[in-house]
Design a protein around this motif. Structure first.
Motif, mmCIF file in Angstrom:
data_model
loop_
_atom_site.group_PDB
_atom_site.id
_atom_site.type_symbol
_atom_site.label_atom_id
_atom_site.label_comp_id
_atom_site.label_asym_id
_atom_site.label_seq_id
_atom_site.Cartn_x
_atom_site.Cartn_y
_atom_site.Cartn_z
ATOM 1 N N ALA A 45 46.094 56.862 57.746
ATOM 2 C CA ALA A 45 46.901 56.367 56.624
ATOM 3 C C ALA A 45 46.385 55.021 56.123
ATOM 4 C CB ALA A 45 48.367 56.254 57.042
ATOM 5 N N ILE A 46 46.061 54.115 57.037
ATOM 6 C CA ILE A 46 45.564 52.792 56.639
ATOM 7 C C ILE A 46 44.226 52.925 55.930
ATOM 8 C CG2 ILE A 46 44.619 50.627 57.543
ATOM 9 C CD1 ILE A 46 47.590 50.557 57.494
ATOM 10 N N PHE A 47 43.296 53.706 56.494
ATOM 11 C CA PHE A 47 41.981 53.860 55.871
ATOM 12 C C PHE A 47 42.078 54.582 54.529
ATOM 13 C CE2 PHE A 47 40.242 53.387 60.311
ATOM 14 C CZ PHE A 47 39.741 52.107 60.071
ATOM 15 N N SER A 48 43.017 55.507 54.400
ATOM 16 C CA SER A 48 43.217 56.183 53.114
ATOM 17 C C SER A 48 43.722 55.207 52.060
ATOM 18 C CB SER A 48 44.213 57.334 53.254
ATOM 19 O OG SER A 48 43.718 58.290 54.153
ATOM 20 N N CYS A 49 44.666 54.355 52.425
ATOM 21 C CA CYS A 49 45.188 53.362 51.481
ATOM 22 C C CYS A 49 44.106 52.376 51.064
ATOM 23 C CB CYS A 49 46.364 52.609 52.097
ATOM 24 S SG CYS A 49 47.831 53.614 52.305
ATOM 25 N N VAL A 50 43.325 51.894 52.023
ATOM 26 C CA VAL A 50 42.245 50.955 51.702
ATOM 27 C C VAL A 50 41.200 51.636 50.821
ATOM 28 C CG1 VAL A 50 40.335 49.626 52.701
ATOM 29 C CG2 VAL A 50 42.603 49.499 53.720
ATOM 30 N N GLY A 51 40.854 52.880 51.133
ATOM 31 C CA GLY A 51 39.901 53.621 50.319
ATOM 32 C C GLY A 51 40.403 53.833 48.909
ATOM 33 N N TYR A 52 41.684 54.121 48.752
ATOM 34 C CA TYR A 52 42.261 54.314 47.420
ATOM 35 C C TYR A 52 42.253 53.014 46.626
ATOM 36 C CZ TYR A 52 45.505 55.650 43.757
ATOM 37 O OH TYR A 52 46.082 55.896 42.547
ATOM 38 N N ILE A 53 42.558 51.906 47.282
ATOM 39 C CA ILE A 53 42.528 50.612 46.597
ATOM 40 C C ILE A 53 41.112 50.277 46.156
ATOM 41 C CG2 ILE A 53 42.802 48.120 46.965
ATOM 42 C CD1 ILE A 53 45.247 48.836 48.726
ATOM 43 N N MET A 56 40.291 52.485 43.165
ATOM 44 C CA MET A 56 40.955 52.037 41.948
ATOM 45 C C MET A 56 40.311 50.769 41.394
ATOM 46 S SD MET A 56 43.201 54.215 41.122
ATOM 47 C CE MET A 56 44.216 53.358 39.973
ATOM 48 N N ARG A 57 39.913 49.845 42.258
ATOM 49 C CA ARG A 57 39.266 48.621 41.778
ATOM 50 C C ARG A 57 37.897 48.928 41.182
ATOM 51 N NH1 ARG A 57 41.098 43.599 42.427
ATOM 52 N NH2 ARG A 57 38.987 42.813 42.584
ATOM 53 N N TYR A 58 37.179 49.859 41.782
ATOM 54 C CA TYR A 58 35.867 50.222 41.257
ATOM 55 C C TYR A 58 36.005 50.864 39.877
ATOM 56 C CZ TYR A 58 31.427 52.631 40.684
ATOM 57 O OH TYR A 58 30.243 53.094 40.190
ATOM 58 N N ASN A 59 36.984 51.730 39.717
ATOM 59 C CA ASN A 59 37.175 52.402 38.430
ATOM 60 C C ASN A 59 37.735 51.475 37.367
ATOM 61 O OD1 ASN A 59 36.107 54.809 39.145
ATOM 62 N ND2 ASN A 59 38.056 55.734 39.699
ATOM 63 N N SER A 60 38.527 50.499 37.735
ATOM 64 C CA SER A 60 39.084 49.602 36.728
ATOM 65 C C SER A 60 38.024 48.642 36.198
ATOM 66 C CB SER A 60 40.259 48.811 37.296
ATOM 67 O OG SER A 60 39.799 47.883 38.257
ATOM 68 N N ASN A 61 37.037 48.303 37.010
ATOM 69 C CA ASN A 61 35.966 47.414 36.550
ATOM 70 C C ASN A 61 35.042 48.122 35.574
ATOM 71 O OD1 ASN A 61 36.939 45.349 38.070
ATOM 72 N ND2 ASN A 61 35.562 45.694 39.777
ATOM 73 N N ASN A 62 34.917 49.425 35.667
ATOM 74 C CA ASN A 62 34.028 50.184 34.796
ATOM 75 C C ASN A 62 34.749 50.758 33.576
ATOM 76 O OD1 ASN A 62 31.896 49.686 36.487
ATOM 77 N ND2 ASN A 62 32.208 51.552 37.678
ATOM 78 N N ALA A 63 35.993 50.409 33.382
ATOM 79 C CA ALA A 63 36.757 50.956 32.257
ATOM 80 C C ALA A 63 36.244 50.390 30.945
ATOM 81 C CB ALA A 63 38.240 50.637 32.429
#
Length: 86
Positions: A45-53, A56-63
């Motif tokens: 659960a922790i690694f999934s949350c960190v991976g999702y964050i 999301m940060r990677y995709n928001s920078n390339n928007a």
């Protein structure tokens, strides 16, 4: 053999020490055995949350668009432009 009559041996940990019920209730994880299934679920659960964050940060920078609030309070999507390009 009674619990009070038992001799304390090295490696017994905190379970062998005299403590109050309040201390045992507050520090519950010190007195139970580790549950590997719960640890695996928590780690996943922790690694999934960190991976999702990170995702999301990677995709928001390339928007190519960003949301901007106009003077009348509405949200408008504007295309990213650079001041350095002509």
């Amino acid at each position: 053999m009674n619990k009070k009559d038992r001799k304390v041996e090295p490696g017994d940990g905190l379970r062998s020490l005299k403590s109050t019920m309040l201390f045992r209730a507050v520090n519950y994880e010190l007195y139970i055995r580790p549950n590997k299934m719960v640890m695996m679920f928590g780690a996943i659960a922790i690694f999934s949350c960190v991976g999702y964050i990170i995702y999301m940060r990677y995709n928001s920078n390339n928007a190519k668009y960003y949301s901007a609030i106009t003077s009348d309070g509405s949200v408008e999507f504007k295309k990213k432009t650079s001041k350095w390009t002509v």
